[in-house]
Design an enzyme around this catalytic site. Structure first.
Site, mmCIF file in Angstrom:
data_model
loop_
_atom_site.group_PDB
_atom_site.id
_atom_site.type_symbol
_atom_site.label_atom_id
_atom_site.label_comp_id
_atom_site.label_asym_id
_atom_site.label_seq_id
_atom_site.Cartn_x
_atom_site.Cartn_y
_atom_site.Cartn_z
ATOM 1 N N CYS A 112 0.815 -1.233 0.000
ATOM 2 C CA CYS A 112 0.000 0.000 0.000
ATOM 3 C C CYS A 112 0.845 1.278 0.000
ATOM 4 O O CYS A 112 0.320 2.375 -0.184
ATOM 5 C CB CYS A 112 -0.925 0.006 1.213
ATOM 6 N N HIS A 246 -3.403 6.876 3.606
ATOM 7 C CA HIS A 246 -3.805 5.638 2.926
ATOM 8 C C HIS A 246 -5.216 5.226 3.394
ATOM 9 O O HIS A 246 -5.508 5.196 4.593
ATOM 10 C CB HIS A 246 -2.792 4.536 3.225
ATOM 11 N N ASN A 276 -10.409 -0.028 -0.149
ATOM 12 C CA ASN A 276 -8.949 0.091 -0.081
ATOM 13 C C ASN A 276 -8.357 -0.370 -1.414
ATOM 14 O O ASN A 276 -8.450 -1.547 -1.759
ATOM 15 C CB ASN A 276 -8.459 -0.785 1.088
#
Ligand code: UT7
Length: 320
Positions: A112, A246, A276
């Site tokens: 990520c 994030h 996500n």
């Protein structure tokens, strides 16, 4: 410092799936209320006919157009992904093929945090004169990595791609990357496609995450990264105009808002719409803010991400 962001673009699959629809299609025992309360997610987009390469190509072409940059002006293409449909060629090489570029192309995998890693590499390439303009393409097809019968993970993720063109400038004020090694908290195993008769056959496993451990890591690493960035620059939290965190879970971002005692408006989110999207989350958010004219020259952005590894990092950009 050495770079500024010239333009952005995204590529998102056309199929949008709500929480209710996901529960229905997959026959998993969950509810829209549970997912929204526990994560902040209400929809995600999932590849059906599109490939990840298609999404990345679309994001790259759009970022180039948005930057008024011709593919021949690109000196380097950096991809951030946990893997596209082909292990090789890389996602970055597919993009080079699509846009008609001959610049070097390579993928990085920092889960990520991939976008921040690419930003750091781009900055180093530009600082050392190896490149003037770099195309960064992030892309994840998370729907191909999850076990769709596992309600703990399949509700969390979405597919997408986002690209950014960076060039020489003064905008990057700070960047810090680190790894806090923990090999068990988020894992995914790939089955190698060769047929080595001397080795034990590989087994592929879908993405596994120890949600509670990730949550604790995320909260503490994010707080540490943000405070270190601000202290290094000698800036107060108030001086940052936009915190781009994030998009793993709305509650993680809410935690940062309360610890820093800042207005939620400084923390734009797209998790409700996209879930996500791993390395794509931050550049996609950046693109949306730009398209909404929410970022003005002189404004300060703090980017912060955490992911498998555990990798994490932060960056501060003054918009030019
Ligand atoms: O970007 C990096 C990857 N991102 C992440 O890893 C996200 C970070 N972690 C999280 O966001 C949270 O851990 C989750 C939202 C994933 C899960 O929340 P949690 O509070 O950690 O839940 P849990 O896994 O401890 O499960 C609590 C309960 C369990 O029920 P029992 O066993 O106590 O009866 C789960 O089975 O919630 C249940 N549960 C669900 N219930 C309804 C787990 N997933 C679901 C679901 N719907 N989708």
């Amino acid at each position: 410092m050495t770079i500024k962001i010239l333009g952005t673009g995204i590529g998102i699959p056309s199929r949008r799936v709500s929480n209710d629809e996901l529960a229905h299609i997959m026959g998993i025992d969950t509810t829209d209320e549970w997912i929204q309360t526990m994560t902040g997610i209400s929809h995600r987009n999932i590849c059906t006919t599109e490939t990840l390469v298609d999404l990345a190509n679309q994001a790259a072409a759009s970022a180039l157009k948005n930057s008024s940059i011709h593919p021949t002006q690109i000196d380097y293409i950096l991809g951030a992904t946990m893997g596209c449909e082909t292990s090789t060629p890389s996602l970055a090489s597919h993009v080079a093929d699509h846009i008609g570029a001959t610049a070097p192309s390579v993928d990085l995998n920092a889960a990520c945090v991939g976008f921040l890693y690419c930003l750091d590499y781009a900055s180093a390439l530009i600082a050392t004169g190896r490149a003037t303009t770099v195309l960064i393409v992030t892309g994840e097809r998370m729907s191909s990595h999850v076990d769709w019968s596992d309600r703990r993970t399949c509700i969390l993720f979405g597919d997408g791609a986002a690209a950014v063109v960076v060039t020489k400038g003064q905008g990057l004020k700070y960047i810090n990357l680190q790894t806090r090694p923990d090999m068990d908290v988020i894992t995914m195993k790939r089955k190698m496609s060769g047929t080595n008769p001397l080795a034990t056959p590989d087994e592929a496993t879908p993405i596994f995450l120890d949600g509670q451990k990730v949550f604790k890591y995320a909260v503490s690493l994010m707080e540490e990264e943000i405070i270190t960035a601000l202290n290094t620059l000698g800036w107060h939290a108030d001086e940052i105009d936009h915190y781009l965190i994030h998009q793993a879970n709305r509650r993680i971002i809410d935690f940062a808002i309360s610890r820093l005692e800042l207005s939620p408006e400084k923390f734009p989110m797209n998790i409700a719409e996209y879930g996500n999207m791993s390395a794509v989350s931050i550049p996609a958010l950046l693109h949306e803010l730009r398209m909404a004219h929410s970022i003005q020259p002189g404004q300060k952005l703090l980017l912060c991400a955490f992911g498998a590894g555990m990798t994490c990092g932060s960056s501060v950009i003054e918009w030019e």
